[in-house]
Design a protein around this motif. Structure first.
Motif, mmCIF file in Angstrom:
data_model
loop_
_atom_site.group_PDB
_atom_site.id
_atom_site.type_symbol
_atom_site.label_atom_id
_atom_site.label_comp_id
_atom_site.label_asym_id
_atom_site.label_seq_id
_atom_site.Cartn_x
_atom_site.Cartn_y
_atom_site.Cartn_z
ATOM 1 N N PRO A 101 6.670 13.585 -3.000
ATOM 2 C CA PRO A 101 6.812 13.393 -1.550
ATOM 3 C C PRO A 101 5.900 12.256 -1.069
ATOM 4 C CG PRO A 101 6.473 15.717 -2.072
ATOM 5 C CD PRO A 101 6.262 14.951 -3.339
ATOM 6 N N LEU A 102 6.274 11.626 0.044
ATOM 7 C CA LEU A 102 5.502 10.493 0.570
ATOM 8 C C LEU A 102 4.033 10.840 0.781
ATOM 9 C CD1 LEU A 102 7.979 8.903 3.119
ATOM 10 C CD2 LEU A 102 7.365 8.087 0.848
ATOM 11 N N SER A 103 3.751 12.049 1.216
ATOM 12 C CA SER A 103 2.360 12.448 1.455
ATOM 13 C C SER A 103 1.539 12.471 0.164
ATOM 14 C CB SER A 103 2.307 13.814 2.132
ATOM 15 O OG SER A 103 2.893 14.795 1.280
ATOM 16 N N GLU A 104 2.206 12.467 -0.987
ATOM 17 C CA GLU A 104 1.506 12.495 -2.273
ATOM 18 C C GLU A 104 1.502 11.142 -2.985
ATOM 19 O OE1 GLU A 104 2.880 15.702 -4.753
ATOM 20 O OE2 GLU A 104 2.933 17.090 -3.043
ATOM 21 N N VAL A 105 2.134 10.116 -2.384
ATOM 22 C CA VAL A 105 2.121 8.775 -3.001
ATOM 23 C C VAL A 105 1.502 7.721 -2.089
ATOM 24 C CG1 VAL A 105 4.102 9.220 -4.513
ATOM 25 C CG2 VAL A 105 4.481 8.174 -2.259
ATOM 26 N N CYS A 106 1.312 8.059 -0.813
ATOM 27 C CA CYS A 106 0.757 7.061 0.109
ATOM 28 C C CYS A 106 -0.702 6.770 -0.240
ATOM 29 C CB CYS A 106 0.905 7.509 1.561
ATOM 30 S SG CYS A 106 -0.008 9.007 1.981
ATOM 31 N N ILE A 107 -1.146 5.570 0.112
ATOM 32 C CA ILE A 107 -2.500 5.117 -0.223
ATOM 33 C C ILE A 107 -3.401 5.213 1.003
ATOM 34 C CG2 ILE A 107 -2.007 2.669 0.188
ATOM 35 C CD1 ILE A 107 -4.124 3.858 -2.690
ATOM 36 N N LEU A 138 -2.185 3.647 -6.085
ATOM 37 C CA LEU A 138 -2.119 2.183 -6.024
ATOM 38 C C LEU A 138 -0.807 1.680 -6.616
ATOM 39 C CD1 LEU A 138 -5.736 1.147 -7.041
ATOM 40 C CD2 LEU A 138 -4.674 0.887 -4.789
ATOM 41 N N LEU A 139 -0.300 2.372 -7.613
ATOM 42 C CA LEU A 139 0.953 1.977 -8.255
ATOM 43 C C LEU A 139 2.179 2.565 -7.571
ATOM 44 C CD1 LEU A 139 -0.165 2.476 -11.964
ATOM 45 C CD2 LEU A 139 -0.077 0.331 -10.669
ATOM 46 N N ASN A 147 -9.286 7.972 1.789
ATOM 47 C CA ASN A 147 -9.566 9.338 1.366
ATOM 48 C C ASN A 147 -9.013 9.610 -0.030
ATOM 49 O OD1 ASN A 147 -10.489 12.095 1.829
ATOM 50 N ND2 ASN A 147 -8.316 12.588 1.969
ATOM 51 N N GLU A 148 -7.767 9.238 -0.256
ATOM 52 C CA GLU A 148 -7.124 9.529 -1.542
ATOM 53 C C GLU A 148 -7.625 8.613 -2.662
ATOM 54 O OE1 GLU A 148 -5.258 12.043 -2.406
ATOM 55 O OE2 GLU A 148 -5.163 12.854 -0.379
ATOM 56 N N ALA A 149 -7.747 7.330 -2.389
ATOM 57 C CA ALA A 149 -8.094 6.375 -3.448
ATOM 58 C C ALA A 149 -9.585 6.385 -3.775
ATOM 59 C CB ALA A 149 -7.659 4.971 -3.053
ATOM 60 N N PHE A 189 0.330 -8.399 -7.457
ATOM 61 C CA PHE A 189 0.348 -8.149 -6.016
ATOM 62 C C PHE A 189 0.506 -6.652 -5.721
ATOM 63 C CE2 PHE A 189 1.966 -12.576 -4.432
ATOM 64 C CZ PHE A 189 0.728 -13.120 -4.711
ATOM 65 N N SER A 190 1.307 -5.957 -6.509
ATOM 66 C CA SER A 190 1.547 -4.532 -6.275
ATOM 67 C C SER A 190 0.251 -3.732 -6.287
ATOM 68 C CB SER A 190 2.514 -3.968 -7.314
ATOM 69 O OG SER A 190 3.786 -4.534 -7.152
ATOM 70 N N VAL A 191 -0.652 -4.065 -7.192
ATOM 71 C CA VAL A 191 -1.932 -3.356 -7.264
ATOM 72 C C VAL A 191 -2.924 -3.921 -6.256
ATOM 73 C CG1 VAL A 191 -3.899 -2.805 -8.746
ATOM 74 C CG2 VAL A 191 -1.573 -2.726 -9.677
ATOM 75 N N LEU A 192 -3.016 -5.244 -6.180
ATOM 76 C CA LEU A 192 -4.018 -5.856 -5.302
ATOM 77 C C LEU A 192 -3.803 -5.535 -3.829
ATOM 78 C CD1 LEU A 192 -4.717 -9.382 -6.817
ATOM 79 C CD2 LEU A 192 -6.167 -7.351 -6.828
ATOM 80 N N ILE A 193 -2.569 -5.443 -3.406
ATOM 81 C CA ILE A 193 -2.297 -5.152 -1.994
ATOM 82 C C ILE A 193 -2.834 -3.774 -1.639
ATOM 83 C CG2 ILE A 193 -0.456 -4.709 -0.313
ATOM 84 C CD1 ILE A 193 -1.043 -7.729 -0.953
ATOM 85 N N GLY A 194 -2.668 -2.798 -2.516
ATOM 86 C CA GLY A 194 -3.230 -1.470 -2.278
ATOM 87 C C GLY A 194 -4.746 -1.501 -2.203
ATOM 88 N N VAL A 195 -5.370 -2.274 -3.087
ATOM 89 C CA VAL A 195 -6.826 -2.412 -3.080
ATOM 90 C C VAL A 195 -7.281 -3.049 -1.766
ATOM 91 C CG1 VAL A 195 -8.782 -3.592 -4.170
ATOM 92 C CG2 VAL A 195 -7.033 -2.490 -5.598
#
Length: 189
Positions: free
Chosen positions: A48-54, A68-69, A57-59, A111-117
């Protein structure tokens, strides 16, 4: 942050129509793969989105780095998917042809990882600067950050172009920033 189920996905249907108008044979392989992966994960989300969003708190605090992925490959709804993937389609066609597929795939992965960071760092800084802990909980999903980075890269490789944002013609190097503000105002989530 929960996707509504049991309805017609007009955005998804429109995306498939747009892809058919371009023609699969005219879409470079990495771009097509990114489109296919995002559509697949929209239809069959990993969690679910609540378990994949960045979020901070989560990261940071919970050290849930897999987000992040996962967060860039999930979308809040079919229109979120549509707008992101239409943007990916056009940017991908232009950049992948110029950069070649292997280099373009590498850029997308980085970019996929860096944008999350960057998202987590900016939210963390907002917590510190504004002394507002709510930013620790702000949770995001989607491909928009990667698209913004691709737009800046595209402007670098194709200087002097003019874009239209909300009916206003602007130099492409400024249009990406105006587009970012417009998107935030139109769809702040």
């Amino acid at each position: 942050m929960q996707r509504r189920q049991g309805r017609v996905n007009a955005g998804l249907l429109l995306l498939l129509y747009q892809i058919s108008q371009v023609g699969l044979q005219n879409i470079p392989p990495v771009t097509l793969g990114v489109l296919a992966l995002n559509v697949f994960l929209f239809l069959n989300p990993v969690r679910p989105l609540s378990e994949v969003c960045i979020s901070v708190n989560e990261a940071v605090y919970k050290k849930n780095w897999q987000r992040l992925l996962l967060s860039p490959l999930h979308h809040a709804d079919d229109w979120h998917l549509y707008y992101n993937m239409i943007s990916m389609l056009w940017k991908g066609i232009m950049l992948e042809k110029k950069l070649k597929s292997v280099w373009f795939a590498y850029i997308i992965a980085v970019f996929s990882v860096l944008i999350g960071v960057v998202y987590v760092v900016l939210e963390f800084l907002l917590v510190q600067i504004l002394d507002d802990p709510s930013y620790e909980m702000s949770c995001g999903v989607g491909f928009s950050g990667i698209l913004f980075a691709l737009k800046v890269l595209n402007n670098h490789y194709n200087p002097g172009r003019v874009s239209t944002v909300l009916g206003v013609r602007l130099s492409s190097k400024y249009a990406c920033w105006v587009e970012l503000v417009a998107i935030h105002l139109i769809a702040p989530g």
